[in-house]
Design an enzyme around this catalytic site. Structure first.
Site, PDB file in Angstrom:
ATOM      1  N   ASP A 163       0.880  -1.166   0.000  1.00  0.00           N
ATOM      2  CA  ASP A 163       0.000   0.000   0.000  1.00  0.00           C
ATOM      3  C   ASP A 163       0.921   1.221   0.000  1.00  0.00           C
ATOM      4  OD1 ASP A 163       0.960   0.227   2.582  1.00  0.00           O
ATOM      5  OD2 ASP A 163      -1.002   0.225   3.558  1.00  0.00           O
ATOM      6  N   CYS A 220       3.353  -3.179   3.950  1.00  0.00           N
ATOM      7  CA  CYS A 220       2.524  -2.030   4.329  1.00  0.00           C
ATOM      8  C   CYS A 220       3.288  -1.277   5.417  1.00  0.00           C
ATOM      9  CB  CYS A 220       1.121  -2.461   4.767  1.00  0.00           C
ATOM     10  SG  CYS A 220       1.062  -3.560   6.190  1.00  0.00           S
ATOM     11  N   THR A 222       3.112  -1.556   8.719  1.00  0.00           N
ATOM     12  CA  THR A 222       3.541  -2.451   9.806  1.00  0.00           C
ATOM     13  C   THR A 222       3.781  -3.888   9.362  1.00  0.00           C
ATOM     14  OG1 THR A 222       1.233  -2.985  10.223  1.00  0.00           O
ATOM     15  CG2 THR A 222       2.174  -1.161  11.506  1.00  0.00           C
ATOM     16  N   HIS A 253      10.092 -24.498   8.184  1.00  0.00           N
ATOM     17  CA  HIS A 253       9.145 -25.284   8.982  1.00  0.00           C
ATOM     18  C   HIS A 253       7.681 -25.045   8.617  1.00  0.00           C
ATOM     19  CE1 HIS A 253      12.149 -26.088  12.525  1.00  0.00           C
ATOM     20  NE2 HIS A 253      12.618 -26.457  11.341  1.00  0.00           N
ATOM     21  N   HIS A 288       7.181 -31.565   9.167  1.00  0.00           N
ATOM     22  CA  HIS A 288       6.544 -30.256   8.995  1.00  0.00           C
ATOM     23  C   HIS A 288       5.401 -30.329   7.987  1.00  0.00           C
ATOM     24  CE1 HIS A 288       9.703 -28.745  11.471  1.00  0.00           C
ATOM     25  NE2 HIS A 288      10.620 -29.199  10.634  1.00  0.00           N
TER      26      HIS A 288
HETATM   27  C1  RB5 Z   1      -1.637   2.675   6.486  1.00  0.00           C
HETATM   28  O1  RB5 Z   1      -1.569   3.872   7.159  1.00  0.00           O
HETATM   29  C2  RB5 Z   1      -1.329   1.500   7.443  1.00  0.00           C
HETATM   30  O2  RB5 Z   1      -2.414   1.316   8.294  1.00  0.00           O
HETATM   31  C3  RB5 Z   1      -1.015   0.257   6.658  1.00  0.00           C
HETATM   32  O3  RB5 Z   1       0.080   0.515   5.839  1.00  0.00           O
HETATM   33  C4  RB5 Z   1      -0.597  -0.956   7.437  1.00  0.00           C
HETATM   34  O4  RB5 Z   1       0.310  -0.666   8.427  1.00  0.00           O
HETATM   35  C5  RB5 Z   1      -1.663  -1.827   7.891  1.00  0.00           C
HETATM   36  O5  RB5 Z   1      -1.474  -2.810   8.603  1.00  0.00           O
END
Ligand code: RB5
Length: 304
Positions: A163, A220, A222, A253, A288
Site C-alpha cells: 500500500d 505495508c 507495519t 518449517h 513439517h
Molecule cells: C496505512 O496507514 C497502514 O495502516 C497500513 O500501511 C498498514 O500498516 C496496515 O497494517
C-alpha cells in the site's frame, strides 16, 4: 565444473571472489561447482587479509583460507580461470600457454568487456568495499549465467505488492529479487496516494494461491494488515517477520508462501536481509508437512 579465481597474493581479491561466489551459489541452490582461488605471487599459507575479512558478511567465510601459489595442476583441474586484472590474465597465459583458452578476466567473463578489479591491498575500508562491490556484481552475473545454463534452481516469480505505507520498501526489494536471479510481478500500488492494503494483499495472495507466482512479498506500514488480509486467501500462509531467523523458519518449517514487511518498522537493510533469507530458504518437509496439512484442514473446516 571448477572455477579458479586468481589475483596476485591470494589474500585479498581472489579469496574474496571465492567467498562471494560460494555464497551466491549456495543461495541459489546451485550445486556441483567447485570454487577455489590462488595467486601469481602468493606467500604460501598467509591468511586472507584483514581488509578482506572485514568486509565479509554472513555466509561468507574465509577463516580457514590460506594463500596458494597457482600451479599447473590447479589450472589443469579448473574448467574456468578468472583473474582480477588483464595483467594477471596476460601473466598466466604467458606462463602457462597450454591453459590460455580458459583464462578470462572476471570483468570480461561477467560483462563481456574488461575492467580491472583494483587491488585494495594496503588501502582502507573504502578500497576493500569497492573491490567487494565490483566482485559481487560480477559473481552474481556469473551465477545467473550458470543458472540459465541449467546449473541452478528454477527461476521463481515473486508476487510483490504494497500500500502507500510500504511503497518505498517494495521498490527497494525489487533489487533483492533480481540479485537472486528471480523475477517479480508488481501488483502495485504505484503512488503514495492513500489506498486500502487489503486490495493489494488480495491480488498478490491470489496470484500465489493460483500458482502464478511461487512466493510473495507484500509491504505495508507495519506488515500486519497485509498478513491478516493475505491469510484470508485459501492456501496462503503469510508471515510478518522482523528478523532473519523467523524468516528462515517460516520457510523451513511453516512453508510460508508470503512474507509481509512493515516499512515503518523495519529498516531497508534488515528488510533486504529478511527478504533474501525468505527467498533462499527451502521448506524442509518431513514432519513439517504433516503440520501444514493440519493447517489446510482447518481452512476446510471453517470453509474460508
Ligand atoms: C496505512 O496507514 C497502514 O495502516 C497500513 O500501511 C498498514 O500498516 C496496515 O497494517
Amino acid at each position: 565444473m571448477d572455477i579458479l579465481f586468481v589475483c596476485t597474493g591470494n589474500t585479498c581479491r581472489s579469496p574474496m571472489a571465492e567467498a562471494l561466489l560460494k555464497r551466491v551459489l549456495a543461495e541459489r541452490g546451485i550445486q556441483g561447482i567447485k570454487v577455489s582461488s590462488a595467486g601469481l605471487a602468493a606467500d604460501a599459507d598467509s591468511p586472507a587479509s584483514e581488509g578482506t575479512m572485514s568486509v565479509l558478511q554472513e555466509g561468507e567465510d574465509l577463516s580457514a583460507h590460506r594463500a596458494r601459489q597457482v600451479d599447473e595442476t590447479m589450472l589443469a583441474e579448473a574448467s574456468l580461470v578468472l583473474t582480477m586484472t588483464a595483467s594477471h590474465k596476460e601473466t598466466l597465459q604467458t606462463r602457462f600457454p597450454s591453459f590460455a583458452a580458459k583464462v578470462f578476466t572476471l570483468g570480461e567473463y561477467a560483462w563481456g568487456q574488461g575492467g580491472d578489479i583494483a587491488d585494495p591491498y594496503g588501502g582502507g575500508r573504502e578500497e576493500y568495499l569497492q573491490a567487494r562491490e565490483q566482485i559481487e556484481a560480477a559473481v552474481i552475473k556469473i551465477a545467473a549465467a550458470l543458472a540459465a545454463q541449467g546449473k541452478g534452481v528454477d527461476t521463481m516469480k515473486i508476487a510483490l505488492a504494497s500500500d502507500h505505507g510500504g511503497l518505498q520498501l517494495k521498490e527497494e526489494l525489487k533489487g533483492v529479487i533480481e540479485s537472486l536471479g528471480h523475477e517479480y510481478v508488481d501488483f502495485g500500488c504505484n503512488c503514495t496516494d492513500s489506498v486500502d492494503y487489503p486490495d493489494f494483499a488480495a491480488v498478490a495472495a491470489k496470484a500465489v494461491a493460483k500458482g502464478d507466482c511461487q512466493l510473495g512479498i507484500i509491504v505495508c506500514g507495519t506488515g500486519l494488515g497485509m498478513a491478516i488480509a493475505a491469510n484470508k486467501v485459501k492456501g496462503i500462509r503469510a508471515v510478518s517477520c522482523h528478523d532473519c531467523y523467523s524468516a528462515a523458519m517460516a520457510r523451513a518449517h511453516n512453508n510460508a508462501n508470503i512474507l509481509t514487511l512493515g516499512q515503518r518498522v523495519t529498516g531497508s537493510g534488515l528488510a533486504a536481509m529478511i527478504a533474501r533469507t525468505f527467498l533462499t530458504t527451502a521448506f524442509e518437509g518431513g514432519r513439517h508437512q504433516r503440520r501444514i496439512e493440519k493447517i489446510s484442514a482447518l481452512e476446510e473446516d471453517f470453509g474460508r
